[in-house]
Design a protein around this motif. Structure first.
Motif, PDB file in Angstrom:
ATOM      1  N   LEU A 260       0.996  -1.022  -0.037  1.00 30.74           N
ATOM      2  CA  LEU A 260      -0.225   0.239   0.132  1.00 30.74           C
ATOM      3  C   LEU A 260       0.908   1.173   0.212  1.00 30.74           C
ATOM      4  N   LYS A 261       0.933   2.221  -1.427  1.00 23.79           N
ATOM      5  CA  LYS A 261       1.657   3.198  -1.208  1.00 23.79           C
ATOM      6  C   LYS A 261       1.505   4.501  -0.788  1.00 23.79           C
ATOM      7  N   ASN A 262      -0.054   3.982  -1.162  1.00 22.97           N
ATOM      8  CA  ASN A 262      -0.479   5.749  -1.076  1.00 22.97           C
ATOM      9  C   ASN A 262      -1.980   5.379  -0.085  1.00 22.97           C
ATOM     10  N   ILE A 263      -2.434   5.758   1.204  1.00 27.02           N
ATOM     11  CA  ILE A 263      -4.274   6.493   0.781  1.00 27.02           C
ATOM     12  C   ILE A 263      -4.215   7.865   1.822  1.00 27.02           C
ATOM     13  N   ALA A 264      -5.211   8.002   1.510  1.00 29.04           N
ATOM     14  CA  ALA A 264      -5.036   9.341   1.309  1.00 29.04           C
ATOM     15  C   ALA A 264      -7.392   9.430   2.456  1.00 29.04           C
ATOM     16  N   VAL A 265      -7.862  10.391   2.976  1.00 28.65           N
ATOM     17  CA  VAL A 265      -9.203  10.554   3.564  1.00 28.65           C
ATOM     18  C   VAL A 265      -9.015  12.363   3.674  1.00 28.65           C
ATOM     19  N   LEU A 266      -9.667  12.626   2.752  1.00 26.02           N
ATOM     20  CA  LEU A 266     -10.239  14.483   3.303  1.00 26.02           C
ATOM     21  C   LEU A 266      -9.945  14.855   4.743  1.00 26.02           C
ATOM     22  N   PRO A 267      -9.409  15.617   5.049  1.00 20.29           N
ATOM     23  CA  PRO A 267      -9.536  15.823   6.758  1.00 20.29           C
ATOM     24  C   PRO A 267     -10.831  16.151   6.843  1.00 20.29           C
TER      25      PRO A 267
ATOM     26  N   LEU B  58     -12.204   1.384   2.715  1.00 21.63           N
ATOM     27  CA  LEU B  58     -10.460   1.050   1.518  1.00 21.63           C
ATOM     28  C   LEU B  58      -9.456  -0.222   2.144  1.00 21.63           C
ATOM     29  N   ILE B  59      -8.945  -0.537   2.802  1.00 19.57           N
ATOM     30  CA  ILE B  59      -8.406  -1.572   3.729  1.00 19.57           C
ATOM     31  C   ILE B  59      -9.121  -2.257   3.320  1.00 19.57           C
ATOM     32  N   GLN B  60     -10.074  -2.423   3.757  1.00 19.98           N
ATOM     33  CA  GLN B  60     -10.530  -3.944   3.615  1.00 19.98           C
ATOM     34  C   GLN B  60     -10.864  -4.741   1.982  1.00 19.98           C
ATOM     35  N   PHE B  61     -11.621  -3.050   1.690  1.00 18.22           N
ATOM     36  CA  PHE B  61     -11.101  -3.462   0.147  1.00 18.22           C
ATOM     37  C   PHE B  61     -10.327  -4.122  -0.524  1.00 18.22           C
ATOM     38  N   LEU B  62      -9.281  -3.463   0.049  1.00 16.29           N
ATOM     39  CA  LEU B  62      -7.640  -4.321  -0.600  1.00 16.29           C
ATOM     40  C   LEU B  62      -7.543  -5.819  -0.100  1.00 16.29           C
ATOM     41  N   PHE B  63      -8.180  -6.098   1.093  1.00  9.20           N
ATOM     42  CA  PHE B  63      -8.285  -7.016   0.968  1.00  9.20           C
ATOM     43  C   PHE B  63      -8.819  -8.303   0.921  1.00  9.20           C
ATOM     44  N   ALA B  64      -9.898  -7.873   0.261  1.00 11.06           N
ATOM     45  CA  ALA B  64     -10.905  -8.620  -1.132  1.00 11.06           C
ATOM     46  C   ALA B  64     -10.576  -9.194  -2.210  1.00 11.06           C
ATOM     47  N   TYR B  65      -9.198  -7.495  -2.499  1.00 13.71           N
ATOM     48  CA  TYR B  65      -9.406  -7.022  -3.796  1.00 13.71           C
ATOM     49  C   TYR B  65      -8.170  -8.151  -4.485  1.00 13.71           C
ATOM     50  N   CYS B  66      -7.117  -8.082  -2.838  1.00 16.92           N
ATOM     51  CA  CYS B  66      -6.082  -9.278  -3.462  1.00 16.92           C
ATOM     52  C   CYS B  66      -6.530 -10.642  -2.962  1.00 16.92           C
ATOM     53  N   SER B  67      -6.840 -11.020  -3.525  1.00 10.87           N
ATOM     54  CA  SER B  67      -7.422 -12.469  -3.585  1.00 10.87           C
ATOM     55  C   SER B  67      -6.275 -13.552  -3.505  1.00 10.87           C
ATOM     56  N   ASP B  68      -4.892 -12.935  -3.658  1.00  9.59           N
ATOM     57  CA  ASP B  68      -4.143 -13.733  -4.155  1.00  9.59           C
ATOM     58  C   ASP B  68      -2.813 -13.400  -3.008  1.00  9.59           C
TER      59      ASP B  68
ATOM     60  N   SER C  77      -0.880 -12.345  -0.294  1.00 13.97           N
ATOM     61  CA  SER C  77       0.277 -13.681   0.813  1.00 13.97           C
ATOM     62  C   SER C  77       0.912 -12.222   1.947  1.00 13.97           C
ATOM     63  N   ALA C  78       0.980 -10.912   1.880  1.00 15.76           N
ATOM     64  CA  ALA C  78       1.151 -10.263   2.428  1.00 15.76           C
ATOM     65  C   ALA C  78       1.154  -8.868   1.825  1.00 15.76           C
ATOM     66  N   LEU C  79       0.418  -7.949   2.862  1.00 16.23           N
ATOM     67  CA  LEU C  79       0.504  -6.451   2.178  1.00 16.23           C
ATOM     68  C   LEU C  79       0.908  -5.869   3.227  1.00 16.23           C
ATOM     69  N   PHE C  80       1.708  -4.899   2.570  1.00 14.70           N
ATOM     70  CA  PHE C  80       2.733  -3.782   3.579  1.00 14.70           C
ATOM     71  C   PHE C  80       2.394  -2.793   2.933  1.00 14.70           C
ATOM     72  N   VAL C  81       2.577  -1.851   3.846  1.00 16.92           N
ATOM     73  CA  VAL C  81       2.625  -0.520   4.214  1.00 16.92           C
ATOM     74  C   VAL C  81       3.314  -0.130   4.501  1.00 16.92           C
ATOM     75  N   GLY C  82       3.851   1.040   4.594  1.00 15.33           N
ATOM     76  CA  GLY C  82       5.060   1.733   5.104  1.00 15.33           C
ATOM     77  C   GLY C  82       4.412   3.497   5.360  1.00 15.33           C
ATOM     78  N   THR C  83       5.069   4.078   6.648  1.00 11.63           N
ATOM     79  CA  THR C  83       4.354   5.412   7.371  1.00 11.63           C
ATOM     80  C   THR C  83       5.278   5.760   8.389  1.00 11.63           C
ATOM     81  N   GLY C  84       5.604   6.937   8.596  1.00 12.63           N
ATOM     82  CA  GLY C  84       6.584   7.649   9.860  1.00 12.63           C
ATOM     83  C   GLY C  84       5.924   6.478  11.189  1.00 12.63           C
ATOM     84  N   ASP C  85       7.098   7.067  11.794  1.00 16.11           N
ATOM     85  CA  ASP C  85       7.246   7.175  13.600  1.00 16.11           C
ATOM     86  C   ASP C  85       5.766   7.375  13.939  1.00 16.11           C
ATOM     87  N   CYS C  86       4.649   7.731  13.811  1.00 16.10           N
ATOM     88  CA  CYS C  86       3.880   8.303  14.636  1.00 16.10           C
ATOM     89  C   CYS C  86       2.352   7.876  15.087  1.00 16.10           C
TER      90      CYS C  86
END
Length: 146
Positions: free
Chosen positions: A60-67, A78-88, A90-99
């Motif tokens: 997951l390279k980018n995810i944004a919601v209007l403030p 959106l995350i739940q959609f991706l879990f279902a969409y990527c039916s194959d 085995s791992a979904l990574f996301v990088g974020t700041g230490d926040c």
């Protein structure tokens, strides 16, 4: 509420993409090879971009919601959609700041901390990045496995 894939003119959503990644140059590195989805609920409220990194491995390279729509479940939808969409998947990574807020969000969606990339934000951005009043230095990667 409708989630749909955007296959062309992805840059039309640059203002929303920039909410999650302040560097248009960094966005350009993944936008065209990535799959983009928007969440429309009487207007576009959120977007995400994923890339396939290997067989069954996505990022997951980018995810944004209007403030004005934060904490209303759009990001989680959106995350739940991706879990279902990527039916194959085995791992979904996301990088974020230490926040705390970002880490808490992803952990509440089922991700677990995987690894860190030291000095990512200071090495890859031409200006200091801040979230929640704290300067971002390391990239924290989280991983979801079905």
């Amino acid at each position: 509420m409708d989630i749909r894939k955007i296959t062309d003119k992805k840059k039309n959503y640059i203002d929303l993409l920039l909410l999650a990644d302040e560097s248009e140059n960094m966005i350009d590195e993944y936008l065209e090879r990535g799959e983009m989805f928007i969440l429309d609920d009487n207007g576009v409220k959120a977007e995400c971009v994923i890339t396939q990194e290997d067989d069954g491995v996505y990022e997951l390279k980018n995810i944004a919601v209007l403030p004005d729509y934060w904490r209303k479940g759009y990001g989680k939808k959106l995350i739940q959609f991706l879990f279902a969409y990527c039916s194959d998947c085995s791992a979904l990574f996301v990088g974020t700041g230490d926040c705390y807020s970002a880490l808490s969000f992803y952990k509440n969606c089922g991700f677990k901390e995987s690894h860190r990339v030291k000095n990512f934000f200071t090495d890859h951005y031409d200006h200091p990045m801040f979230e929640g009043g704290v300067q971002l230095v390391d990239m924290v990667y989280l991983k979801w496995e079905p």
